[in-house]
Design an enzyme around this catalytic site. Structure first.
Site, PDB file in Angstrom:
ATOM      1  N   LYS A   1       0.853  -1.196   0.000  1.00  0.00           N
ATOM      2  CA  LYS A   1       0.000   0.000   0.000  1.00  0.00           C
ATOM      3  C   LYS A   1       0.884   1.240   0.000  1.00  0.00           C
ATOM      4  O   LYS A   1       1.793   1.345   0.815  1.00  0.00           O
ATOM      5  CB  LYS A   1      -0.853  -0.022   1.268  1.00  0.00           C
ATOM      6  CG  LYS A   1      -2.284   0.313   1.052  1.00  0.00           C
ATOM      7  CD  LYS A   1      -3.144  -0.040   2.246  1.00  0.00           C
ATOM      8  CE  LYS A   1      -4.555   0.440   1.962  1.00  0.00           C
ATOM      9  NZ  LYS A   1      -5.551  -0.124   2.848  1.00  0.00           N
TER      10      LYS A   1
ATOM     11  N   GLU B   1     -19.888  -5.977   9.676  1.00  0.00           N
ATOM     12  CA  GLU B   1     -20.890  -5.201  10.405  1.00  0.00           C
ATOM     13  C   GLU B   1     -21.962  -6.091  11.030  1.00  0.00           C
ATOM     14  O   GLU B   1     -22.409  -5.838  12.157  1.00  0.00           O
ATOM     15  CB  GLU B   1     -21.543  -4.166   9.477  1.00  0.00           C
ATOM     16  CG  GLU B   1     -20.655  -2.974   9.141  1.00  0.00           C
ATOM     17  CD  GLU B   1     -19.578  -3.263   8.094  1.00  0.00           C
ATOM     18  OE1 GLU B   1     -19.628  -4.348   7.464  1.00  0.00           O
ATOM     19  OE2 GLU B   1     -18.692  -2.412   7.892  1.00  0.00           O
TER      20      GLU B   1
ATOM     21  N   ARG C   1     -26.167  -2.758   6.175  1.00  0.00           N
ATOM     22  CA  ARG C   1     -25.922  -4.175   5.951  1.00  0.00           C
ATOM     23  C   ARG C   1     -26.389  -5.031   7.127  1.00  0.00           C
ATOM     24  O   ARG C   1     -26.699  -6.203   6.969  1.00  0.00           O
ATOM     25  CB  ARG C   1     -24.414  -4.360   5.747  1.00  0.00           C
ATOM     26  CG  ARG C   1     -23.997  -5.760   5.594  1.00  0.00           C
ATOM     27  CD  ARG C   1     -22.622  -5.822   5.064  1.00  0.00           C
ATOM     28  NE  ARG C   1     -22.561  -5.393   3.687  1.00  0.00           N
ATOM     29  CZ  ARG C   1     -21.453  -5.429   2.961  1.00  0.00           C
ATOM     30  NH1 ARG C   1     -20.344  -5.881   3.488  1.00  0.00           N
ATOM     31  NH2 ARG C   1     -21.449  -5.038   1.718  1.00  0.00           N
TER      32      ARG C   1
HETATM   33  C1  LIG Z   1     -19.195  -2.700   4.477  1.00  0.00           C
HETATM   34  C2  LIG Z   1     -18.012  -1.757   4.565  1.00  0.00           C
HETATM   35  N1  LIG Z   1     -17.434  -1.525   5.765  1.00  0.00           N
HETATM   36  C3  LIG Z   1     -16.388  -0.684   5.859  1.00  0.00           C
HETATM   37  C4  LIG Z   1     -15.895  -0.069   4.758  1.00  0.00           C
HETATM   38  C5  LIG Z   1     -14.757   0.945   4.859  1.00  0.00           C
HETATM   39  N2  LIG Z   1     -13.573   0.472   4.137  1.00  0.00           N
HETATM   40  C6  LIG Z   1     -13.263   0.923   2.906  1.00  0.00           C
HETATM   41  S1  LIG Z   1     -11.890   0.234   2.284  1.00  0.00           S
HETATM   42  C7  LIG Z   1     -11.643  -0.655   3.682  1.00  0.00           C
HETATM   43  C8  LIG Z   1     -10.458  -1.545   3.804  1.00  0.00           C
HETATM   44  C9  LIG Z   1     -10.357  -2.470   2.676  1.00  0.00           C
HETATM   45  O1  LIG Z   1      -9.222  -3.243   2.847  1.00  0.00           O
HETATM   46  P1  LIG Z   1      -8.825  -4.281   1.743  1.00  0.00           P
HETATM   47  O2  LIG Z   1     -10.035  -5.013   1.291  1.00  0.00           O
HETATM   48  O3  LIG Z   1      -7.719  -5.105   2.264  1.00  0.00           O
HETATM   49  O4  LIG Z   1      -8.356  -3.360   0.550  1.00  0.00           O
HETATM   50  P2  LIG Z   1      -7.104  -2.354   0.540  1.00  0.00           P
HETATM   51  O5  LIG Z   1      -7.630  -0.996   0.864  1.00  0.00           O
HETATM   52  O6  LIG Z   1      -6.122  -2.805   1.566  1.00  0.00           O
HETATM   53  O7  LIG Z   1      -6.615  -2.431  -0.836  1.00  0.00           O
HETATM   54  C10 LIG Z   1     -12.659  -0.422   4.621  1.00  0.00           C
HETATM   55  C11 LIG Z   1     -12.738  -1.009   5.956  1.00  0.00           C
HETATM   56  C12 LIG Z   1     -16.525  -0.327   3.530  1.00  0.00           C
HETATM   57  N3  LIG Z   1     -16.136   0.258   2.397  1.00  0.00           N
HETATM   58  N4  LIG Z   1     -17.551  -1.181   3.468  1.00  0.00           N
END
Ligand SMILES: Cc1ncc(C[n+]2csc(CCOP(=O)(O)OP(=O)(O)O)c2C)c(N)n1
Length: 665
Positions: free
Chosen positions: A301, A388, A416
């Site tokens: 990242k 969630e 959700r």
């Molecule tokens: C249902 C839901 N909960 C929380 C989020 C907030 N959120 C956006 S990106 C993220 C992290 C995603 O991590 P990952 O899937 O590993 O992708 P990366 O950003 O590391 O590429 C979160 C918690 C969301 N988008 N959707």
């Protein structure tokens, strides 16, 4: 000197590049991301991490025929740059500009929209099933993060893949981070895979094979080798424990079978996600493979930007920053604090006095402000991952044991967990406290993130107490009040800066279902308007009242505080005394607070006209600022004044007219 990026405007152009040219293009894309995003901000870190992966995907596959499905899709900026949106890239997340997520209406290359995590595997599997039924040949490629993999829906899809299709390509984009560091057993499991010496060897083997094999059907040969290599590695891994590993660690150490293989999905990896030739060859292999397959790709990242590498959590998503240093502008002196920070600090104070309180987040420690609790009282803090539904039921379980859990989830993500709220919390009448940040607009994120539905989806659930504070001091009062309830309690508050009011030393216990009369009708005056301003829109109600008063109207202003139960007595009293009632809410009109007022007046046989100010029955797009969107949809003093005057003149104003946010009951 012209850049390759200037020449590439379509995935077909990527395919014409040599490896060297693609490597150069990757550099240019990183520079473009860092510079262009510095003005308005965005998901910088996740996109810097997937530059090579996205290039390789567009090299190996052909969108729009082939389908790329991005989980959350906050990491689809590079994909946007390569699919004809380069010239508009600087507009991303601004009014009338590109959306910050994949959007079907934005491009034929965005086959599936998202913004919430954990949806990509299911959507991709649905597409694969449809393709199989149609008998067509496109490739379905799903890109999901290591944190998305902690989400329940992802597992529901994984469980279903091998039974549904033979052709499915998953790309597990593992950067070890959610927004914060990824948590839980799955992240531990992935870590075991990537640190195992056998898998480190695999990476070297792939490189060696690539340098030795002749061109032509290189990809296929490589792939076969890779598959054999993986098979060997899997077999060996299954038989032995790594040195120092605990066989009895509850997961069986390295003796565990690979999860994906057990689910009938070929696992290939880990693969260096910044090594273009390896990525391309592995994707070519996956393309020709006749079983569902997951490529485990390791990415960094923030790659290529020192500040983002140093502060991965901050650079997951942020506002404007200095493109050289990554510094963000300091808070203006005297600027009000953010709601989330007031919430976090207040919760620490409440927890210090009440041992039954605990804080729960679903992978959003910073965004919700719960980080303050993690820091101050780590034993009272739970991060359950992007889960969630689990967070809510977990809270319900704790509540049955005498705890008073405080679940901090954005309004949009709580959608959700609706059934968990109904079936687990409300039906059993458990004292879980829900603190819903980002209730209202999340302006630059757009429709996937606006929190505009929670009043409606909670109003209909028995046992629920739901509130909305007019400022941060009242939010703390509401938190304090919630800790004294034996029922499910919800507090909604907006994203960003609070009002800047002082916060009392000792919060006040509010009477449930009691509104606050901010200003009563004057004994003398013109036609009477009663304005009910909910939460952050109380400020707009006051401004409208000022304007109307200046024009000779006699106004009362009420802070409803509660959307369930609403204050029937106060509402009835003012509605009977007024010539017109106005309600203001940062929520859709349909089923919202204004609807509850209308229902009440109807029940009481009160015929005073009601002008409702809120968002219309349509998905609201993203915008640069809250004000720009309020302006567009008429959440303004001028529009509200015009509407109430029209109603007082006996004119009928259409409900949910496009771009007007007024309904008349
Ligand atoms: C249902 C839901 N909960 C929380 C989020 C907030 N959120 C956006 S990106 C993220 C992290 C995603 O991590 P990952 O899937 O590993 O992708 P990366 O950003 O590391 O590429 C979160 C918690 C969301 N988008 N959707």
């Amino acid at each position: 000197m012209s850049r390759y990026l200037d020449m590439v405007d379509d995935p077909a152009h990527v395919k014409k590049l040599t490896l060297e040219q693609m490597t150069k293009l990757a550099e240019e894309i990183r520079e473009e991301l860092i510079i262009k995003l510095s003005k308005h901000g965005g998901h910088v870190g996740p996109n810097l991490g997937v530059v090579e992966l996205t290039l390789a995907l567009h090299y190996a596959f052909s969108t729009p025929k082939d389908k790329l499905i991005w989980d959350v899709s906050h990491q689809s900026y590079v994909h946007k740059l390569l699919t004809g949106r380069k010239n508009r890239f600087h507009t991303i997340r601004t009014t009338d500009g590109l959306n910050g997520f994949a959007l079907r209406s934005e491009s034929e290359h965005d086959c599936y929209g998202a913004g919430h995590a954990g949806t990509a595997l299911s959507a991709a599997l649905g597409m694969a099933a449809a393709r199989d039924k149609l008998g067509t040949s496109e490739h379905i490629v799903c890109i999901f993060g290591d944190a998305a993999l902690t989400n329940g829906i992802s597992f529901e899809a994984l469980n279903n893949i091998a039974h549904t299709t033979k052709r499915f390509i998953g790309i597990l984009n593992d950067n070890e981070f959610s927004i914060a560091k990824n948590v839980g057993a799955i992240s531990g499991y992935l870590n075991k895979l990537i640190t195992h010496p056998r898998y480190a060897q695999l990476q070297k083997d792939i490189a060696r094979w690539m340098s030795r094999l002749p061109k032509g059907d290189l990809a296929l040969k490589l792939a076969r080798k890779a598959e054999e290599g993986v098979k060997g590695a899997v077999a060996e891994v299954a038989l032995e424990h790594a040195p120092g590993d605990m066989p009895g660690d509850g997961r069986g150490g390295y003796g565990s079978s690979l999860i994906f293989e057990e689910l009938g999905i070929r696992y290939l990896g880990p693969i260096d996600g910044h090594d273009l030739p390896t990525l391309i060859n592995c994707l070519e292999f996956a393309k020709n493979y006749d079983r569902p397959i997951v490529l485990h790709v390791l990415t960094k990242k923030g790659k290529g930007f020192e500040a983002a590498l140093k502060h991965p959590e901050k650079f997951h998503g942020l506002g404007p920053y200095d493109a050289q240093t990554g510094d963000t502008p300091p808070a203006k002196p005297g600027a009000p604090p953010n709601y989330q920070d007031v919430f976090g600090q207040a919760l620490v104070r409440l927890c210090q006095k009440d041992n039954s309180l605990v804080g729960i987040t679903a992978a959003m420690p910073s965004g919700t402000g719960l980080k303050a609790l993690e820091k101050a009282m780590p034993d009272r803090y739970f991060d359950v991952g992007i889960a969630e539904e689990h967070a809510v039921i977990f809270a319900a379980g704790m509540a049955t044991m005498g705890f008073h859990p405080v679940v901090a989830i954005y309004s949009t993500f709580l959608q959700r967990a609706f059934d968990c709220i109904v079936h687990d919390v409300a039906l059993q009448d458990l004292p879980v406290i829900f603190c819903m940040d980002r209730a209202g607009l999340s302006c630059n994120d757009g429709p996937t993130h606006h929190g505009l539905f929670d009043i409606a989806y909670l109003r209909c659930v028995p046992n629920v107490i739901a509130m909305a504070p007019v400022d941060e001091d009242e939010m703390v009062d509401m938190m304090f009040t919630a800790t004294h309830q034996q029922h499910p309690t919800f507090i909604r508050y907006p994203r960003g800066a609070a009002e800047g009011v002082p916060i009392k030393e000792q919060p006040r216990l509010l009477e449930i279902g009691k509104a606050e009369v901010i200003r009563n009708f004057a004994p003398q005056g013109g036609r009477k308007v009663a304005l009910f301003g909910l939460g952050n829109l109380c400020r707009l109600a006051r401004q409208v009242a000022e304007q109307l008063t200046a024009e000779g109207f006699n106004c009362a202003v009420i802070n409803p505080r509660f959307t369930k139960p609403i204050d029937a007595g106060t509402t009835e009293f003012f509605a009977r005394g007024a010539d017109a009632v106005m309600t203001f809410e940062d929520h859709v009109l349909m089923g919202g607070y204004g609807s509850s007022v209308l229902e009440l007046l109807n029940e009481k046989g009160i015929t005073t006209p009601v002008v409702r100010i809120g968002w219309p029955d349509q998905f609201i797009e993203h915008g640069t600022t809250v004000d720009s969107l309020r302006q567009k949809y008429g959440l303004t003093v001028d529009n509200a004044v015009a509407q109430v005057k029209a109603v007082l003149n006996g004119e009928v104003v259409p409900v949910s007219a496009p771009h007007a946010l007024v309904g008349v009951g």
